[in-house]
Design a protein around this motif. Structure first.
Motif, mmCIF file in Angstrom:
data_model
loop_
_atom_site.group_PDB
_atom_site.id
_atom_site.type_symbol
_atom_site.label_atom_id
_atom_site.label_comp_id
_atom_site.label_asym_id
_atom_site.label_seq_id
_atom_site.Cartn_x
_atom_site.Cartn_y
_atom_site.Cartn_z
ATOM 1 N N GLY A 115 -4.923 18.811 -4.051
ATOM 2 C CA GLY A 115 -5.353 20.126 -3.576
ATOM 3 C C GLY A 115 -4.830 21.254 -4.431
ATOM 4 O O GLY A 115 -5.531 22.235 -4.700
ATOM 5 N N ALA A 116 -3.565 21.124 -4.867
ATOM 6 C CA ALA A 116 -2.988 22.157 -5.728
ATOM 7 C C ALA A 116 -3.714 22.229 -7.062
ATOM 8 O O ALA A 116 -3.952 23.324 -7.602
ATOM 9 C CB ALA A 116 -1.499 21.879 -5.940
ATOM 10 N N GLY B 288 0.811 -1.207 0.000
ATOM 11 C CA GLY B 288 0.000 0.000 0.000
ATOM 12 C C GLY B 288 0.847 1.259 0.000
ATOM 13 O O GLY B 288 2.083 1.202 0.073
ATOM 14 N N PHE B 289 0.149 2.399 -0.123
ATOM 15 C CA PHE B 289 0.844 3.679 -0.067
ATOM 16 C C PHE B 289 1.277 3.967 1.364
ATOM 17 O O PHE B 289 0.541 3.692 2.315
ATOM 18 C CB PHE B 289 -0.062 4.818 -0.551
ATOM 19 N N SER B 290 2.407 4.572 1.458
ATOM 20 C CA SER B 290 2.853 5.005 2.776
ATOM 21 C C SER B 290 2.106 6.281 3.169
ATOM 22 O O SER B 290 1.492 6.956 2.322
ATOM 23 C CB SER B 290 4.355 5.266 2.777
ATOM 24 N N PHE B 291 2.169 6.607 4.419
ATOM 25 C CA PHE B 291 1.498 7.817 4.909
ATOM 26 C C PHE B 291 2.031 9.067 4.222
ATOM 27 O O PHE B 291 1.275 9.970 3.843
ATOM 28 C CB PHE B 291 1.693 7.919 6.430
ATOM 29 N N VAL B 292 3.325 9.112 4.019
ATOM 30 C CA VAL B 292 3.935 10.262 3.350
ATOM 31 C C VAL B 292 3.458 10.366 1.907
ATOM 32 O O VAL B 292 3.153 11.461 1.406
ATOM 33 C CB VAL B 292 5.475 10.166 3.409
ATOM 34 N N GLU B 293 3.365 9.223 1.226
ATOM 35 C CA GLU B 293 2.898 9.233 -0.163
ATOM 36 C C GLU B 293 1.450 9.708 -0.259
ATOM 37 O O GLU B 293 1.077 10.441 -1.180
ATOM 38 C CB GLU B 293 3.051 7.830 -0.763
ATOM 39 N N VAL B 294 0.631 9.297 0.695
ATOM 40 C CA VAL B 294 -0.761 9.753 0.715
ATOM 41 C C VAL B 294 -0.823 11.271 0.886
ATOM 42 O O VAL B 294 -1.582 11.977 0.211
ATOM 43 C CB VAL B 294 -1.555 9.053 1.838
ATOM 44 N N LEU B 295 0.002 11.784 1.782
ATOM 45 C CA LEU B 295 0.031 13.228 1.986
ATOM 46 C C LEU B 295 0.469 13.964 0.728
ATOM 47 O O LEU B 295 -0.065 15.021 0.385
ATOM 48 C CB LEU B 295 0.968 13.574 3.145
#
Length: 295
Positions: free
Chosen positions: A25-26, A11-18
């Motif tokens: 958002g941008a 899965g995606f890491s927390f940092v990658e999700v952020l």
């Protein structure tokens, strides 16, 4: 058991999700304003088309009657016994509007709100009379006012234009000094230099329940009511302090000139030019060459 050749998934890491959320958002921050500008540009163009239809209808009325309709019909059979009929220019041009509902009939010999039929007709929604950028919505709404004159004076002038309340083309007629509506030959400033109709959006005050008050609806913001005329009451358009030339378009208002042109009058239009174009015969010579270049 999983074989050694089976692909592995993680899965995606927390940092990658952020990071993904930040990128999304941008993108939204960049695309949403552009989408809103595109939608407003479309609404502004539609508003201009509404004004062009008024120009065609007013031209048709003038061809048929050899005069423009009254901004407000102040005539009455007997002023001592009955009030003025108070039909509006926007009611008189109904037979010349392509969008006119087939069953919409107005008896102009009776008051605009006569319970025999005129009152019900006045609550008919006509899309051509509603600016798509307007906020308020209610039956019979009108976002455009006939220009009856100017309550402003030019820089350096000591006095207002003579007969300022009837200085425009769509002024209020009455039984005394102004029985005759404006004729084309009375527009001595020139058709290209004289405004007939301008935006005056959202004039019905909204109550806490989200509905316009009856008093304000009757005052000016229904297409059938004769007080649907506006005076230039500020030296700028979109002045929040006055109920005059106003729209929710950023930077200005749409306006119909007597030659059929529709011009977006910006907030920065010269004040003396603005005063001059609201009169049919009150413009001084020094503004003759300025009107086309500065509006």
């Amino acid at each position: 058991m999983r074989s050694a050749t089976s692909p592995s998934f993680r899965g995606f890491s927390f940092v990658e999700v952020l990071v993904l959320l930040g990128v999304a958002g941008a993108l939204v921050a960049v695309l949403l304003p552009a989408l809103q500008r595109s939608r407003e540009a479309s609404r502004q163009a539609q508003c201009g088309d509404n004004c062009r239809r008024f120009g065609l209808a007013l031209g048709g009325y003038d061809d048929a009657k050899r005069e423009f309709p009254p901004g407000s019909d102040g005539f009455t059979t007997d002023r001592l016994k009955e009030p003025p009929r108070l039909h509006a220019w926007s009611s008189f041009i109904l037979p010349f509007l392509a969008e006119r509902p087939a069953k919409l009939e107005i008896d102009y010999a009776k008051p605009w709100n006569d319970p025999g039929g005129n009152l019900a007709a006045s609550r008919t929604d006509l899309a051509v009379y509603v600016c798509p950028s307007g906020v308020q919505r209610y039956p019979g709404k009108q976002d455009y006012g006939g220009v009856m004159g100017t309550a402003m004076k030019r820089s350096g002038d000591e006095n207002l234009v003579a007969d300022w309340a009837h200085a425009g083309v769509l002024y209020a007629t009455d039984d005394e000094a102004h029985r005759q509506p404006c004729r084309r030959e009375m527009i001595t400033d020139g058709l290209a230099n004289t405004v007939l109709v301008a935006e005056a959006s959202d004039r019905g005050a909204i109550t806490e329940e989200g509905k316009p008050t009856a008093e304000d609806l009757a005052a000016s913001s229904l297409w059938a009511h004769g007080t649907n005329c506006i005076l230039l009451s500020s030296r700028v358009v979109n002045d929040p302090a006055v109920d005059s030339f106003w729209s929710t378009h950023p930077g200005g208002v749409q306006a119909l000139f007597a030659d059929g042109r529709v011009v977006f009058l910006t907030d920065s239009v010269d004040a003396d030019v603005l005063v001059a174009i609201c009169t049919k015969s009150g413009r001084s010579e020094e503004h003759t060459s300025e009107l086309q270049s500065r509006v």
